[in-house]
Design a protein around this motif. Structure first.
Motif, PDB file in Angstrom:
ATOM      1  N   THR A  63      87.273  54.184   1.313  1.00 29.31           N
ATOM      2  CA  THR A  63      85.989  54.337   0.619  1.00 29.31           C
ATOM      3  C   THR A  63      84.829  54.429   1.617  1.00 29.31           C
ATOM      4  N   THR A  64      83.767  55.071   1.164  1.00 29.69           N
ATOM      5  CA  THR A  64      82.553  55.128   1.985  1.00 29.69           C
ATOM      6  C   THR A  64      81.497  54.160   1.455  1.00 29.69           C
ATOM      7  N   THR A  65      81.837  53.403   0.404  1.00 26.23           N
ATOM      8  CA  THR A  65      80.819  52.578  -0.262  1.00 26.23           C
ATOM      9  C   THR A  65      80.523  51.271   0.468  1.00 26.23           C
ATOM     10  N   VAL A  66      81.360  50.887   1.446  1.00 26.21           N
ATOM     11  CA  VAL A  66      81.140  49.602   2.129  1.00 26.21           C
ATOM     12  C   VAL A  66      80.238  49.796   3.355  1.00 26.21           C
ATOM     13  N   GLN A  67      80.630  50.732   4.223  1.00 25.84           N
ATOM     14  CA  GLN A  67      79.780  51.087   5.368  1.00 25.84           C
ATOM     15  C   GLN A  67      80.201  52.480   5.792  1.00 25.84           C
ATOM     16  N   ASN A  68      79.237  53.281   6.203  1.00 30.81           N
ATOM     17  CA  ASN A  68      79.675  54.623   6.597  1.00 30.81           C
ATOM     18  C   ASN A  68      79.358  54.958   8.048  1.00 30.81           C
ATOM     19  N   VAL A  69      78.897  53.948   8.792  1.00 30.66           N
ATOM     20  CA  VAL A  69      78.826  54.103  10.248  1.00 30.66           C
ATOM     21  C   VAL A  69      79.222  52.785  10.899  1.00 30.66           C
ATOM     22  N   VAL A  70      79.612  52.857  12.169  1.00 30.23           N
ATOM     23  CA  VAL A  70      79.735  51.639  12.975  1.00 30.23           C
ATOM     24  C   VAL A  70      78.674  51.725  14.070  1.00 30.23           C
ATOM     25  N   PRO A  71      78.026  50.593  14.395  1.00 26.73           N
ATOM     26  CA  PRO A  71      78.115  49.325  13.693  1.00 26.73           C
ATOM     27  C   PRO A  71      77.459  49.431  12.330  1.00 26.73           C
ATOM     28  N   LYS A  72      77.829  48.498  11.442  1.00 27.18           N
ATOM     29  CA  LYS A  72      77.258  48.513  10.101  1.00 27.18           C
ATOM     30  C   LYS A  72      75.745  48.312  10.208  1.00 27.18           C
ATOM     31  N   VAL A  73      74.983  49.204   9.579  1.00 26.30           N
ATOM     32  CA  VAL A  73      73.512  49.052   9.678  1.00 26.30           C
ATOM     33  C   VAL A  73      73.028  48.164   8.542  1.00 26.30           C
ATOM     34  N   ALA A  74      71.831  47.606   8.750  1.00 27.42           N
ATOM     35  CA  ALA A  74      71.248  46.734   7.735  1.00 27.42           C
ATOM     36  C   ALA A  74      71.222  47.460   6.395  1.00 27.42           C
ATOM     37  N   ALA A 164      60.740  57.864  14.239  1.00 29.47           N
ATOM     38  CA  ALA A 164      60.666  56.399  14.440  1.00 29.47           C
ATOM     39  C   ALA A 164      61.946  55.735  13.938  1.00 29.47           C
ATOM     40  N   PHE A 165      62.457  56.214  12.803  1.00 28.08           N
ATOM     41  CA  PHE A 165      63.706  55.650  12.265  1.00 28.08           C
ATOM     42  C   PHE A 165      64.856  55.919  13.245  1.00 28.08           C
ATOM     43  N   ILE A 166      64.877  57.134  13.767  1.00 28.45           N
ATOM     44  CA  ILE A 166      65.960  57.488  14.699  1.00 28.45           C
ATOM     45  C   ILE A 166      65.892  56.611  15.955  1.00 28.45           C
ATOM     46  N   ARG A 167      64.664  56.400  16.469  1.00 29.93           N
ATOM     47  CA  ARG A 167      64.519  55.549  17.663  1.00 29.93           C
ATOM     48  C   ARG A 167      65.029  54.138  17.379  1.00 29.93           C
ATOM     49  N   ALA A 168      64.727  53.627  16.172  1.00 36.85           N
ATOM     50  CA  ALA A 168      65.155  52.267  15.809  1.00 36.85           C
ATOM     51  C   ALA A 168      66.678  52.191  15.744  1.00 36.85           C
ATOM     52  N   ALA A 171      68.153  52.184  19.176  1.00 36.30           N
ATOM     53  CA  ALA A 171      67.925  50.930  19.910  1.00 36.30           C
ATOM     54  C   ALA A 171      68.623  49.746  19.242  1.00 36.30           C
ATOM     55  N   PHE A 172      69.411  49.998  18.181  1.00 42.88           N
ATOM     56  CA  PHE A 172      70.020  48.913  17.391  1.00 42.88           C
ATOM     57  C   PHE A 172      68.965  47.899  16.969  1.00 42.88           C
ATOM     58  N   ASP A 173      67.762  48.357  16.682  1.00 45.24           N
ATOM     59  CA  ASP A 173      66.659  47.451  16.361  1.00 45.24           C
ATOM     60  C   ASP A 173      66.585  47.314  14.837  1.00 45.24           C
ATOM     61  N   ASN A 174      67.285  46.290  14.303  1.00 46.45           N
ATOM     62  CA  ASN A 174      67.398  46.137  12.855  1.00 46.45           C
ATOM     63  C   ASN A 174      66.049  45.972  12.173  1.00 46.45           C
ATOM     64  N   ALA A 175      65.134  45.213  12.831  1.00 52.95           N
ATOM     65  CA  ALA A 175      63.828  44.956  12.197  1.00 52.95           C
ATOM     66  C   ALA A 175      63.060  46.275  12.073  1.00 52.95           C
ATOM     67  N   ALA A 176      63.025  47.051  13.164  1.00 55.47           N
ATOM     68  CA  ALA A 176      62.296  48.335  13.126  1.00 55.47           C
ATOM     69  C   ALA A 176      62.959  49.296  12.142  1.00 55.47           C
ATOM     70  N   MET A 177      64.303  49.207  12.063  1.00 57.22           N
ATOM     71  CA  MET A 177      65.034  50.091  11.153  1.00 57.22           C
ATOM     72  C   MET A 177      64.625  49.798   9.706  1.00 57.22           C
ATOM     73  N   LYS A 178      64.554  48.498   9.380  1.00 57.60           N
ATOM     74  CA  LYS A 178      64.167  48.131   8.017  1.00 57.60           C
ATOM     75  C   LYS A 178      62.738  48.574   7.743  1.00 57.60           C
ATOM     76  N   ASP A 179      61.828  48.342   8.722  1.00 59.34           N
ATOM     77  CA  ASP A 179      60.416  48.716   8.525  1.00 59.34           C
ATOM     78  C   ASP A 179      60.281  50.214   8.260  1.00 59.34           C
ATOM     79  N   THR A 180      60.952  51.024   9.102  1.00 62.59           N
ATOM     80  CA  THR A 180      60.801  52.482   8.923  1.00 62.59           C
ATOM     81  C   THR A 180      61.519  52.941   7.665  1.00 62.59           C
TER      82      THR A 180
END
Ligand code: HEM
Length: 402
Positions: A63-74, A164-168, A171-180
């Protein structure tokens, strides 16, 4: 079934170059084609073409419903079509596919060429610059805005939020990823509100097409759920931006190391589509997407437990020597080039494959037309999972006019 033994068959090293990653995959294909790593939260990597292709098509087991990339993103919400399996995924693809058909995408070619020229020519005229940050990270966002019929304000916002989302993510920057991601969700809501107030033709506008879909629920024809339409729009707002950026970076880097190919393609532009296809195989920009088995399974004799993440390593499958002889060599005339998996396989096969190809072709044509040679003049930086390839390629452009 034997109890799986988790071993650390390979490590993912920070800052790995494309060559280092590919050397690891070549070793794994020979020694341990279904490999486990403790890196990035732990996952299995399928490295052979046959395994990757089979698992990508088997959506009822993987299934793709659990996570569709590694590492699992927020987790910031479910985003069709990528986050759903058929049949739930099907209506979203049915709405998007006609807007991304070969015929419809071909109509965009003059727009794409004009945008590519506007972004590329100042860079070439200046003589040096980062082809990813200053060109291929920008033009696909503008193309995308045109395809989505975004107004000027939303288009300008996407030029900030998309990269900005791509940069986050890089950088594995979960906080920036959520913000963008929040900004992108707000944009999705805004464009949906605009289309509800002033609908456009479903044949020419992706959001209007999604709003027009009717599915059967309890014997009634109802629209797609609002939150799922928002998720889809949010998904497509970025999904088509990263891969063209990396592809152009990889193609430029290759040409800088192979000036004879630069000359050959410049003199024979008719060879460019075949070159793009071989570049897609050789420099598959998405390293791989993930799936999760819903039950205990075996892949090529290796037991994998239900719930353990599995990466379909498209970038390795495309260098599998059993399918593509001399896999690390660029060849314009591979008889089975269409077997490459750069756009995936199965129900999640890239919805934007025609657009991705066209953007890559036009960018390459314009780069060849405006330059005689390319020389690397600074540090090349490489994407971590889930992409593979450069995200920074500082170049000296030897102008065609000089
Ligand atoms: C060179 C450029 C591109 C490459 C190499 C690429 C590659 C891929 C791959 C490998 C997948 C499969 C994901 C999986 O297996 O889970 C995918 C999915 C997808 N791509 Fe692309 N892509 C590119 C450009 C684009 C563009 C320009 C769009 C624009 C609309 C786009 C839209 C999508 C969508 C919507 C999906 C999800 C499909 C689904 O889950 O049903 N892609 N892409």
């Amino acid at each position: 079934m034997p109890v799986p033994v988790m071993s650390n068959d390979f490590d993912v090293l920070p800052g790995e170059t494309l060559e280092q990653s590919q050397a690891t995959y070549a070793d794994l294909r020979r020694r341990c084609p279904v490999a486990h790593t403790d890196s990035l939260g732990g996952f299995w990597a399928l490295t052979r073409h046959a395994d990757v292709a089979r698992v990508a098509a088997d959506y009822s087991t993987f299934t793709t419903t659990v996570q569709n990339v590694v590492p699992k993103v927020a987790f910031t919400g479910r985003r069709p079509p990528l986050h759903l399996d058929p049949p739930d995924q099907t209506p979203y693809r049915a709405a998007l596919n006609p807007l991304l058909s070969a015929e419809r995408v071909a109509l965009l070619e003059p727009v794409i060429r004009a945008i590519v020229r506007e972004e590329l020519h100042p860079l070439v005229a200046r003589g040096t610059g980062d082809i990813c940050g200053e060109f291929s990270g920008r033009f696909p966002v503008r193309v995308f805005g045109r395809w989505m019929n975004l107004d000027n304000a939303l288009q300008a916002q996407l030029m900030d939020a998309g990269p900005a989302f791509i940069r986050a993510v890089q950088a594995f920057d979960n906080a920036a990823m959520k913000d963008t991601s929040v900004v992108l969700y707000d944009m999705a809501r805004e464009v949906i509100a605009q289309r509800k107030a002033h609908p456009l033709s479903a044949e020419a506008d992706p959001v209007s097409a999604l709003l027009a879909v009717r599915i059967e629920r309890n014997g009634q024809q109802v629209p797609l759920p609002d939150d799922m339409i928002i998720g889809t729009v949010r998904q497509v707002l970025v999904v088509g931006i990263v891969a063209p950026m990396v592809m152009v970076g990889s193609m430029a880097l290759h040409l800088s190391r192979d000036p004879a190919l630069h000359r050959q393609l410049k003199q024979n532009p008719a060879l460019v589509p075949a070159a793009v296809e071989e570049f897609l195989r050789l420099y598959t920009p998405y390293r791989g997407f993930a799936r999760t088995p819903v039950k205990d399974v075996e892949v090529s004799g290796c037991p994998i437990r239900a719930g353990e993440p599995v990466a379909l390593t498209y970038a390795s499958a495309n260098r599998d020597e059993d399918v593509f002889p001399e896999p690390d060599v660029f060849k314009l005339d591979r008889p089975n080039i269409n077997d490459h998996l750069a756009f995936g396989k199965g129900p999640h096969y890239c919805a934007g494959a025609h657009l991705g190809r066209l953007e890559s072709r036009v960018a390459l044509e314009e780069l060849l037309a405006s330059t005689r040679a390319l020389e690397v003049c600074g540090e090349v930086l490489y994407c971590p999972y889930p992409e593979i390839g450069p995200y920074q390629v500082p170049l000296r452009f030897v102008s065609a006019a000089s």
